[in-house]
Design an enzyme around this catalytic site. Sequence first.
Site, mmCIF file in Angstrom:
data_model
loop_
_atom_site.group_PDB
_atom_site.id
_atom_site.type_symbol
_atom_site.label_atom_id
_atom_site.label_comp_id
_atom_site.label_asym_id
_atom_site.label_seq_id
_atom_site.Cartn_x
_atom_site.Cartn_y
_atom_site.Cartn_z
ATOM 1 C CG ASP A 36 -13.670 4.607 10.530
ATOM 2 O OD1 ASP A 36 -14.402 3.380 10.910
ATOM 3 O OD2 ASP A 36 -12.712 4.622 9.930
ATOM 4 N NE ARG A 56 -4.036 -2.332 2.085
ATOM 5 C CZ ARG A 56 -4.184 -3.612 1.367
ATOM 6 N NH1 ARG A 56 -2.907 -4.163 1.190
ATOM 7 N NH2 ARG A 56 -5.020 -4.386 1.111
#
Length: 281
Positions: A149, A39
Amino acid sequence: MNPADIVITDGEFARFQEFFYQKTGIVFGDTKRYFVDRRLADRIVTTKTGSFADYMTALRFFDPRAEELQNLINTMTVNETYFYREEYQFRCLVNAILPEVTHHRRREEPLQIWSVPCSTGEEPYSIALYMLENWHEVDDWDIRILASDIDTRVLEHARRGIYDARALQNLSPAARMRYFTRTGEASWQIVEDLRNSVEFRKTNITCTADMRRYRDMDVIFCRNLLIYFDDASRRRAAEAFYEALRPGGFVCLGHSESMSRISSLFTVRKFQDAIVYQRPM
């Protein structure tokens, strides 16, 4: 440049571990090395920075609005959930926690429930659905469900409220018909009234400024987050939850998590359906 051409050295991985920990409280152990490298390489290629060193320099000094940091966080956080996950805690909510919370509460005072991390919204919507279906006093109270979140991408998904069959697998056909409308061959959207009943916010629980916005919570659902933290971050999170709760408020953790091993601030409560943790009165 192809992501496969980017090589992250051991020293660079260690630097990234420390940087990401300082920003989020999340610890990436060596077992996550392949996940992180892949990533990171994607972000290096996408930003055209060319190397790990140049990417980290851009993050630290040329990202004034933290836009790339947010992209990195969105890339690195894992979000997998579904409706009525660990349903026994929702039973505990309506059978034990809410009756206790409301016993001495005036009707005009709101009940506040916070879901963190809320991921793509299945948990806070599950809380709303379960109360509608199973708590006979649901219409008697002003119930406020907050959901947060650190990942802005999943928050947008949650606000849209569109889910596939896997996410809805634990819901009865009757509940699916009552609270969802079909939007495609295998997708359903939760009805507008329920979407509007949950307030979604971007929140980093390791950020003091973010956490000041949460006060007088009655119940906090924080399930399967603290397993990604180290001991110091867990203690800080526990202290932040303590400050966010009303006296007598409750924290529900994931089945593999235990507040008793993190902090002595909370009292262990063993109800019929679940073990939860209470801020003393």
